[in-house]
Design an enzyme around this catalytic site. Structure first.
Site, PDB file in Angstrom:
ATOM      1  N   HIS A   1      -0.574  13.647 -28.688  1.00  0.00           N
ATOM      2  CA  HIS A   1      -0.969  12.267 -28.383  1.00  0.00           C
ATOM      3  C   HIS A   1      -1.772  11.672 -29.534  1.00  0.00           C
ATOM      4  CE1 HIS A   1      -0.539  12.471 -23.730  1.00  0.00           C
ATOM      5  NE2 HIS A   1       0.534  12.004 -24.317  1.00  0.00           N
TER       6      HIS A   1
ATOM      7  N   ARG B   1       0.817  -1.230   0.000  1.00  0.00           N
ATOM      8  CA  ARG B   1       0.000   0.000   0.000  1.00  0.00           C
ATOM      9  C   ARG B   1       0.849   1.279   0.000  1.00  0.00           C
ATOM     10  NH1 ARG B   1      -3.068  -3.254   3.579  1.00  0.00           N
ATOM     11  NH2 ARG B   1      -4.801  -4.135   2.404  1.00  0.00           N
TER      12      ARG B   1
ATOM     13  N   GLU C   1       9.845  19.708 -24.219  1.00  0.00           N
ATOM     14  CA  GLU C   1       9.148  20.022 -22.961  1.00  0.00           C
ATOM     15  C   GLU C   1       9.631  21.355 -22.382  1.00  0.00           C
ATOM     16  OE1 GLU C   1       6.564  18.299 -22.115  1.00  0.00           O
ATOM     17  OE2 GLU C   1       6.864  16.387 -23.143  1.00  0.00           O
TER      18      GLU C   1
ATOM     19  N   HIS D   1       7.793  10.798 -28.675  1.00  0.00           N
ATOM     20  CA  HIS D   1       6.837  11.612 -27.927  1.00  0.00           C
ATOM     21  C   HIS D   1       7.149  13.112 -28.096  1.00  0.00           C
ATOM     22  CE1 HIS D   1       4.100  12.777 -24.764  1.00  0.00           C
ATOM     23  NE2 HIS D   1       5.087  13.371 -24.125  1.00  0.00           N
TER      24      HIS D   1
ATOM     25  N   LYS E   1       7.239  23.489 -13.020  1.00  0.00           N
ATOM     26  CA  LYS E   1       6.375  22.317 -12.799  1.00  0.00           C
ATOM     27  C   LYS E   1       6.012  22.209 -11.310  1.00  0.00           C
ATOM     28  CE  LYS E   1       5.237  17.658 -13.933  1.00  0.00           C
ATOM     29  NZ  LYS E   1       5.384  16.490 -14.757  1.00  0.00           N
TER      30      LYS E   1
ATOM     31  N   HIS F   1       0.088  18.534 -26.010  1.00  0.00           N
ATOM     32  CA  HIS F   1      -0.022  17.089 -25.817  1.00  0.00           C
ATOM     33  C   HIS F   1      -1.312  16.508 -26.382  1.00  0.00           C
ATOM     34  CE1 HIS F   1       3.439  17.841 -23.344  1.00  0.00           C
ATOM     35  NE2 HIS F   1       3.564  16.579 -23.013  1.00  0.00           N
TER      36      HIS F   1
ATOM     37  N   ASN G   1      -0.186  20.193 -20.259  1.00  0.00           N
ATOM     38  CA  ASN G   1      -0.496  19.370 -21.430  1.00  0.00           C
ATOM     39  C   ASN G   1      -0.488  20.182 -22.726  1.00  0.00           C
ATOM     40  OD1 ASN G   1      -0.892  17.108 -19.805  1.00  0.00           O
ATOM     41  ND2 ASN G   1      -2.968  17.793 -19.313  1.00  0.00           N
TER      42      ASN G   1
ATOM     43  N   LYS H   1       2.954  11.782 -11.216  1.00  0.00           N
ATOM     44  CA  LYS H   1       2.108  10.940 -12.071  1.00  0.00           C
ATOM     45  C   LYS H   1       2.884   9.659 -12.344  1.00  0.00           C
ATOM     46  CE  LYS H   1      -0.744  14.217 -14.648  1.00  0.00           C
ATOM     47  NZ  LYS H   1      -1.050  14.783 -15.983  1.00  0.00           N
TER      48      LYS H   1
ATOM     49  N   GLU I   1      -4.648  17.580 -10.994  1.00  0.00           N
ATOM     50  CA  GLU I   1      -5.122  18.103 -12.284  1.00  0.00           C
ATOM     51  C   GLU I   1      -6.619  18.350 -12.315  1.00  0.00           C
ATOM     52  OE1 GLU I   1      -2.914  16.534 -15.704  1.00  0.00           O
ATOM     53  OE2 GLU I   1      -4.721  16.806 -16.886  1.00  0.00           O
TER      54      GLU I   1
ATOM     55  N   ARG J   1      -3.169  22.370 -13.547  1.00  0.00           N
ATOM     56  CA  ARG J   1      -2.143  21.421 -14.027  1.00  0.00           C
ATOM     57  C   ARG J   1      -2.341  21.058 -15.497  1.00  0.00           C
ATOM     58  NH1 ARG J   1       0.752  16.373 -10.846  1.00  0.00           N
ATOM     59  NH2 ARG J   1       1.999  15.696 -12.611  1.00  0.00           N
TER      60      ARG J   1
HETATM   61  P1  NAD Z   1      12.884   6.367 -21.881  1.00  0.00           P
HETATM   62  O1  NAD Z   1      12.748   6.187 -20.440  1.00  0.00           O
HETATM   63  O2  NAD Z   1      12.432   5.250 -22.751  1.00  0.00           O
HETATM   64  O3  NAD Z   1      14.397   6.689 -22.220  1.00  0.00           O
HETATM   65  C1  NAD Z   1      14.764   6.872 -23.562  1.00  0.00           C
HETATM   66  C2  NAD Z   1      15.987   6.003 -23.943  1.00  0.00           C
HETATM   67  O4  NAD Z   1      17.160   6.570 -23.388  1.00  0.00           O
HETATM   68  C3  NAD Z   1      15.913   4.586 -23.417  1.00  0.00           C
HETATM   69  O5  NAD Z   1      16.410   3.702 -24.397  1.00  0.00           O
HETATM   70  C4  NAD Z   1      16.854   4.612 -22.217  1.00  0.00           C
HETATM   71  O6  NAD Z   1      17.424   3.353 -21.921  1.00  0.00           O
HETATM   72  C5  NAD Z   1      17.902   5.585 -22.676  1.00  0.00           C
HETATM   73  N1  NAD Z   1      18.612   6.315 -21.633  1.00  0.00           N
HETATM   74  C6  NAD Z   1      18.093   6.856 -20.513  1.00  0.00           C
HETATM   75  N2  NAD Z   1      19.020   7.595 -19.884  1.00  0.00           N
HETATM   76  C7  NAD Z   1      20.153   7.494 -20.614  1.00  0.00           C
HETATM   77  C8  NAD Z   1      21.446   8.054 -20.486  1.00  0.00           C
HETATM   78  N3  NAD Z   1      21.742   8.918 -19.521  1.00  0.00           N
HETATM   79  N4  NAD Z   1      22.375   7.719 -21.407  1.00  0.00           N
HETATM   80  C9  NAD Z   1      22.059   6.883 -22.441  1.00  0.00           C
HETATM   81  N5  NAD Z   1      20.857   6.365 -22.637  1.00  0.00           N
HETATM   82  C10 NAD Z   1      19.901   6.666 -21.728  1.00  0.00           C
HETATM   83  O7  NAD Z   1      12.127   7.676 -22.407  1.00  0.00           O
HETATM   84  P2  NAD Z   1      11.869   9.113 -21.757  1.00  0.00           P
HETATM   85  O8  NAD Z   1      11.725  10.013 -22.904  1.00  0.00           O
HETATM   86  O9  NAD Z   1      12.826   9.433 -20.688  1.00  0.00           O
HETATM   87  O10 NAD Z   1      10.451   8.939 -21.057  1.00  0.00           O
HETATM   88  C11 NAD Z   1       9.282   8.662 -21.797  1.00  0.00           C
HETATM   89  C12 NAD Z   1       8.218   8.155 -20.847  1.00  0.00           C
HETATM   90  O11 NAD Z   1       7.948   9.136 -19.888  1.00  0.00           O
HETATM   91  C13 NAD Z   1       6.910   7.818 -21.518  1.00  0.00           C
HETATM   92  O12 NAD Z   1       6.488   6.558 -21.088  1.00  0.00           O
HETATM   93  C14 NAD Z   1       5.959   8.906 -21.031  1.00  0.00           C
HETATM   94  O13 NAD Z   1       4.625   8.454 -20.928  1.00  0.00           O
HETATM   95  C15 NAD Z   1       6.541   9.217 -19.686  1.00  0.00           C
HETATM   96  N6  NAD Z   1       6.218  10.560 -19.182  1.00  0.00           N
HETATM   97  C16 NAD Z   1       5.697  10.655 -17.938  1.00  0.00           C
HETATM   98  C17 NAD Z   1       5.398  11.894 -17.397  1.00  0.00           C
HETATM   99  C18 NAD Z   1       4.907  11.993 -15.990  1.00  0.00           C
HETATM  100  O14 NAD Z   1       4.510  13.080 -15.562  1.00  0.00           O
HETATM  101  N7  NAD Z   1       4.932  10.918 -15.228  1.00  0.00           N
HETATM  102  C19 NAD Z   1       5.629  13.062 -18.142  1.00  0.00           C
HETATM  103  C20 NAD Z   1       6.165  12.929 -19.414  1.00  0.00           C
HETATM  104  C21 NAD Z   1       6.462  11.680 -19.931  1.00  0.00           C
HETATM  105  N1  GLY Z   2       3.409  15.821 -17.879  1.00  0.00           N
HETATM  106  C1  GLY Z   2       2.200  16.451 -17.463  1.00  0.00           C
HETATM  107  C2  GLY Z   2       1.986  16.414 -15.996  1.00  0.00           C
HETATM  108  O1  GLY Z   2       2.815  15.935 -15.252  1.00  0.00           O
HETATM  109  O2  GLY Z   2       0.942  16.829 -15.539  1.00  0.00           O
END
Ligand code: NAD
Ligand code: GLY
Length: 359
Positions: free
Chosen positions: A252, A121, A185, A265, A227, A248, A245, A143, A237, A241
């Site tokens: 999306h 939990r 971003e 993305h 942020k 987005h 987006n 998130k 949100e 918040r």
């Molecule tokens: P990712 O985590 O897939 O990383 C991208 C690539 O870079 C991967 O292959 C990873 O192994 C590699 N990598 C990471 N750090 C590295 C480094 N320092 N050196 C070399 N390679 C490295 O992608 P991302 O763009 O970081 O994240 C995308 C995800 O984030 C999506 O799933 C999206 O939905 C999510 N997201 C979440 C939020 C949130 O608020 N929670 C906001 C935006 C995006």
């Molecule tokens: N990436 C949008 C949010 O965190 O609300």
């Protein structure tokens, strides 16, 4: 080192930003009084680069460390792999006062946060973001979630980390196309909140792309400040918040329409921001000159500023109207009024939207 605090009462936490700070994480986590077993969640790519330094730092600070690796890729951000993480935590006998560490980009961060929110939990978790996107966006704000065949991030929770430990020197090993996704971003924060930040993006592109440490540190900390301010006012949100987006909703829809594999993305968000800027111009909310500036910055950073030529606009429109942020079928758009200021616009009429997307 810079410090930004996300103010959420008793769930407040710090984002610590610096260059070459990974080896300091153990000492910093030791101050929290967590139970001694820590599991680091990562993927083989990132763990291969930075696993040793993190594990050693935690061990030196007195933690008993284990690690769980998930294959590298968005396609593994699912319930199955979260269940695998949870099973490992049980196998490693983590108790409710233990902490897990997300070492990686947004995929690892979202999945680790999700697992942390479910395990017994809720246990503590720390984010160590290693992509620019994760450093300026996904590691902050709580998130968490995984994808489902029915849609991206459809299963998830709001669950805040205890600490975000951001080492900007990890960006040196990141592929350029990943870096650009993070830049999209940062451009977003400039448009929605901070004209000064936008000016810096316009004026200092070369130094930024060369990863000049002072500038990168500023961009990451300013993005986190923005942020943090938004999230502390509207964690779940229910209003403000939604401005995060910007770009987005259309972005999306482009990702969904193209089957997720064609555009990254950040590229989709870049197209979405330009389309939203043009929509704002068409609705008489923002001057053309500002829409031009947004488009120029997006292009200057090598991001796409136009929708794909072969995109099916009707399919795109149907995905836009199904967006998970739409409430009771009413579409909501985040539209810039000027650089540094946006509004949340409901009830945009379909013909204007269609005409803008067809341009
Ligand atoms: P990712 O985590 O897939 O990383 C991208 C690539 O870079 C991967 O292959 C990873 O192994 C590699 N990598 C990471 N750090 C590295 C480094 N320092 N050196 C070399 N390679 C490295 O992608 P991302 O763009 O970081 O994240 C995308 C995800 O984030 C999506 O799933 C999206 O939905 C999510 N997201 C979440 C939020 C949130 O608020 N929670 C906001 C935006 C995006
Ligand atoms: N990436 C949008 C949010 O965190 O609300």
């Amino acid at each position: 080192m810079e410090k930004v605090t996300v103010g959420l009462g008793e769930r407040s936490y710090d984002i610590v930003i610096g260059g070459g700070i990974l080896s300091g994480i153990g000492e910093s986590m030791a101050r929290f009084g967590f139970s001694p077993t820590v599991t680091v969640i990562s993927n083989p790519t990132v763990f291969g680069l930075y696993g040793n330094i993190i594990m050693r730092s935690l061990a030196d600070a007195g933690f008993r460390c284990t690690s769980t690796l998930v294959p590298d890729g968005e396609e593994y951000k699912d319930y199955f792999w979260s269940y695998h993480i949870l099973s490992d935590l049980l196998k490693n006998r983590l108790d409710r006062n233990c902490c897990i560490v997300a070492l990686g980009g947004g995929v690892i961060g979202d999945m680790t946060g999700f697992a942390a929110s479910l395990y017994m939990r809720g246990i503590h978790f720390v984010q160590v973001p290693t992509t620019l996107l994760a450093q300026v966006d996904s590691s902050v704000g709580g998130k968490t979630g995984v994808n489902h065949p029915a849609g991206k991030n459809m299963i998830g929770t709001f669950y805040q980390p205890r600490l975000v430990w951001t080492d900007i020197s990890t960006l040196r090993t990141l592929a350029k196309k990943e870096l650009l996704c993070g830049m999209a971003e940062i451009i977003k924060y400039g448009v929605i909140w901070d004209a000064g930040l936008f000016n810096i993006l316009e004026e200092k592109r070369e130094m930024i792309m060369d990863l000049e440490p002072g500038l990168i540190s500023y961009l990451v900390s300013r993005s986190c400040e923005i942020k943090a301010e938004v999230v502390s006012k509207d964690e779940r949100e229910s209003g403000l918040r939604a401005i995060l987006n910007f770009g987005h909703t259309i972005g999306h829809a482009v990702e969904t329409e193209s089957g997720y594999s064609k555009y990254m993305h950040g590229e989709a968000v870049a197209m979405g921001m330009c389309a939203a800027a043009r929509l704002s111009e068409a609705l008489g909310i923002m001057e053309k000159a500002n829409a031009d500036r947004i488009e120029s910055v997006v292009s200057a950073y090598g991001l796409p500023h136009e929708l794909p030529k072969n995109v099916n606009i009707d399919r795109l429109l149907s995905f836009i109207s199904m967006d998970k942020k739409a409430v009771a079928g009413e579409m909501k758009f985040i539209l810039p009024r000027s650089i540094g200021s946006v509004i949340i616009q409901k009830g945009v009429d379909m013909p204007t939207l269609k005409r803008t997307l067809e341009l």
